[in-house]
Design an enzyme around this catalytic site. Sequence first.
Site, short mmCIF file in Angstrom:
data_model
loop_
_atom_site.label_atom_id
_atom_site.label_comp_id
_atom_site.label_asym_id
_atom_site.label_seq_id
_atom_site.Cartn_x
_atom_site.Cartn_y
_atom_site.Cartn_z
CG HIS A 1 -0.74 6.32 4.44
ND1 HIS A 1 -2.36 6.29 4.52
CD2 HIS A 1 -0.54 7.41 5.32
CE1 HIS A 1 -2.62 7.28 5.43
NE2 HIS A 1 -1.68 7.87 5.89
CG ASN B 1 -1.82 1.17 1.38
OD1 ASN B 1 -2.49 1.57 0.21
ND2 ASN B 1 -2.28 1.78 2.32
#
Lengths: 216, 216
Positions: free
Chosen positions: A121, A119
Amino acid sequence: MGTQNNFKKHGVCPPIAVLCSGQGTNLQAVINAIRARRLRARIAVVISDRAAAFALVRAKRADIPTVFVDPKHYASRAACDRRLIAVLQSYQVRLICLAGFMRVLSPVFVRRFRNRILNIHPALLPAFPGAHAIQDALAWGARVSGVTVHLVDEHVDHGPILLQEAVAIRPEETEKRVVTRVHQVEHRLYPKAIQLMLDGRVKLVGRVVRLKAARA
Amino acid sequence: MGTQNNFKKHGVCPPIAVLCSGQGTNLQAVINAIRARRLRARIAVVISDRAAAFALVRAKRADIPTVFVDPKHYASRAACDRRLIAVLQSYQVRLICLAGFMRVLSPVFVRRFRNRILNIHPALLPAFPGAHAIQDALAWGARVSGVTVHLVDEHVDHGPILLQEAVAIRPEETEKRVVTRVHQVEHRLYPKAIQLMLDGRVKLVGRVVRLKAARA
């Protein structure tokens, strides 16, 4: 726009999936990095949980298969995630890259692809987790924020950190300007992190990432 | 070692206090910045809650008055803080600089010197608050940490941020090396933040710090 698979002549490119919910600017950065040969990978499938996600348009323009998984069609998060798992298995992807994917993945999903989900971020985790990281950093009066690429575990915005890069926030700077600069760092960092994973250079010691030396 | 008050001939230097519990390397950085005329201030008093703090030795070497306030002599945190308040009032300090001061100050103390207490913290707050910030960042596998100078409010490691600077943590880097680099940034950042405060350039909008332009 042409296909993304410039690397075919250099051998088999590892298949990856990109999961998006919105604009897909990080998807575009990955597509561009593959085209520019800064990233040796092949996007096997782009999956979205929103039919209107512009990321799907970007994928189609690059001749990448797309799948829309509508959460409303499933009775539970687990049922929806089982469908996501089935799609990802059918494409035999080596790595799953979340890129503005706004669904929280179930523990079943995370366990199925343990240490194979990335991911990105827009903050220096553990600071400013959640869906409004840049706005939260500005409201807090932070003078430094940044970007984190991390492995996904059972907790939101929590897993082992592959790469982070700081972005200084100048006093009086507009939100728009900070957002632009954070996105620029994201677009540079994500292809780099994906390549580290695909090259097998990421080794976990507890939750700390050690990077093995690049092969000659 | 000579006195610290190189600036007397340039007019009155604003008196500040430095509160320490340990080595006092940030105190030394402030003393050095004053001597090098990078900081226009006068340390009126150094206060410690530990008799053996090396910071007291550094202060004496620089001819700075020292006060040891022994928490064990007071029945409560509030009583001890009243003694600290009395000492600080007697020296009429404009600014109170915590520099490795390990006591949590009571709300009474914070309210008495509202927006006149600075703290320096070896991480990018709100990440890694507490007494072991660098170790916590390394154990978390952070790839970026840094330094925060902030105003002290009623919560620990929480108040409005004046300055932050990032420190990249390289994989495989030793704790000792990271500690050294974080301290180098601290020693550069703290005098700069103190000068901003003494120049009246810090304006609060909620908890966000705006910096007024420097006077010509």
